[in-house]
Write a protein that holds these residues in place. Structure first.
Motif, PDB file in Angstrom:
ATOM      1  N   HIS A   1      52.594  57.872  70.153  1.00  0.00           N
ATOM      2  CA  HIS A   1      51.341  57.227  69.768  1.00  0.00           C
ATOM      3  C   HIS A   1      50.358  58.329  69.378  1.00  0.00           C
ATOM      4  O   HIS A   1      50.700  59.507  69.465  1.00  0.00           O
TER       5      HIS A   1
ATOM      6  N   ASP B   1      45.572  63.504  73.165  1.00  0.00           N
ATOM      7  CA  ASP B   1      46.383  64.426  73.962  1.00  0.00           C
ATOM      8  C   ASP B   1      47.845  64.442  73.507  1.00  0.00           C
ATOM      9  O   ASP B   1      48.646  65.202  74.033  1.00  0.00           O
ATOM     10  N   HIS B   2      48.184  63.603  72.530  1.00  0.00           N
ATOM     11  CA  HIS B   2      49.550  63.582  71.992  1.00  0.00           C
ATOM     12  C   HIS B   2      49.622  64.089  70.552  1.00  0.00           C
ATOM     13  O   HIS B   2      50.711  64.315  70.035  1.00  0.00           O
TER      14      HIS B   2
ATOM     15  N   ASP C   1      53.472  57.063  76.920  1.00  0.00           N
ATOM     16  CA  ASP C   1      52.545  56.613  77.958  1.00  0.00           C
ATOM     17  C   ASP C   1      52.777  55.145  78.337  1.00  0.00           C
ATOM     18  O   ASP C   1      51.892  54.499  78.898  1.00  0.00           O
TER      19      ASP C   1
ATOM     20  N   HIS D   1      53.019  62.134  80.786  1.00  0.00           N
ATOM     21  CA  HIS D   1      52.295  62.881  81.813  1.00  0.00           C
ATOM     22  C   HIS D   1      53.121  62.930  83.095  1.00  0.00           C
ATOM     23  O   HIS D   1      53.688  61.922  83.505  1.00  0.00           O
TER      24      HIS D   1
HETATM   25 ZN   LIG Z   1      48.725  60.458  77.187  1.00  0.00          ZN
END
Ligand SMILES: [Zn+2]
Ligand SMILES: [Zn+2]
Length: 283
Positions: A87, A91-92, A195, A248
């Motif tokens: 996605h 943070d990705h 996630d 994560h």
């Molecule tokens: Zn994430």
């Protein structure tokens, strides 16, 4: 103009780093997971062969760290055949633009995620109401804007195959974002879950920084469709995976994974959905 100039993470720095940042783990001989600050990227492919794929692109400013890991594992100057995105959260995709400056490689994402990657849409704002620790407080400051990769990003093949990853298929696992996907390899039951669920309780800053292993629903502060998120976890649990790498936290393996994922899928409402949320109607 202001809006346009925001569609990048080139100048973003998030001062948040876990105890496993910079740590790489070979989960299987062809799966290597690198933790950048608080998020994982995955390298799929056998070491020292010029035939691998990068899954997700880490935190802003993680490009040097990712390239270093790639050079070490696959040989100096090597580059992936493709980059697959679970996605488009910051943070990705944080280091993606810098990586694409150096690597001329195709990027693939679900078609419903493409608007967030081509400057047409921003994600909803972080859910500052979601309770459970300090990360939601910090998440208030997490960027929710998309990026603009232009024509460098293309939709994943409709037949479920994953470019440059034979034996894998992508599964639409929406909820955390509309076009969220997971990757699954039937042969050994290997799941790359993004996630859809994660291996560390993302709402607890202490647990994020220490990376205490604990299966958890999708990160609350960015999840907007809880019904879809639940269906996605139930579907992934039905695969009965043997190994899971998530966005994560540490990899989840075998009996621990099976037991905990089953518990999460059966008790999703209590375990995953926040009691308070700006994305939930309050009773
Ligand atoms: Zn994430
Ligand atoms: Zn996310």
């Amino acid at each position: 103009m202001e809006h346009k100039s925001k569609q990048t993470f080139r100048h973003t720095y998030i001062p948040l780093t876990s105890s496993t940042s910079g740590m790489g783990i070979e989960v299987k001989e062809d799966i290597y997971v690198l933790n950048t600050q608080i998020v994982n990227v995955t390298l799929a492919g056998l070491p020292n062969q010029d035939n691998f794929v990068l899954i997700d692109a880490g935190m802003p400013k993680a490009d040097d760290e990712i390239i270093e890991a790639v050079n070490k594992r696959f040989g100096e100057g090597s580059m992936p055949k493709a980059i697959i995105l679970t996605h488009g959260h910051f943070d990705h995709v944080g280091a993606l633009e810098e990586l694409l400056d150096k690597w001329d490689v195709p990027v693939y994402a679900h078609e419903l995620e493409i608007p967030y990657l081509t400057g047409q849409k921003n994600y909803p704002e972080p859910d500052y109401k979601a309770e459970g620790g300090l990360v939601p407080d910090i998440a208030r400051f997490f960027p929710n804007h998309g990026i603009d990769l232009g024509n460098k990003v293309q939709p994943l093949p409709a037949d479920g195959s994953v470019p440059e990853m034979p034996g894998w298929r992508w599964i639409h696992t929406p909820g955390h974002t509309p076009g969220h996907i997971s990757l699954y390899r039937e042969e050994d039951g290997f799941l790359i879950a993004g996630d859809a669920f994660v291996g560390v309780k993302q709402e607890s800053l202490y647990k994020v920084l220490t990376q205490k292993q604990e299966i958890s629903g999708p990160p609350r502060y960015f999840t907007t469709d809880w019904k879809a998120a639940k269906d996605s976890v139930i579907r992934l649990n039905q695969l009965n995976p043997n190994f899971a790498v998530t966005g994560h936290g540490l990899p989840l393996l075998e009996e621990y994974l099976k037991k905990e994922l089953n518990i999460l899928a059966s008790n999703f409402d209590e375990m995953a959905i926040p009691k308070h949320s700006i994305y939930k109607e309050e009773e």
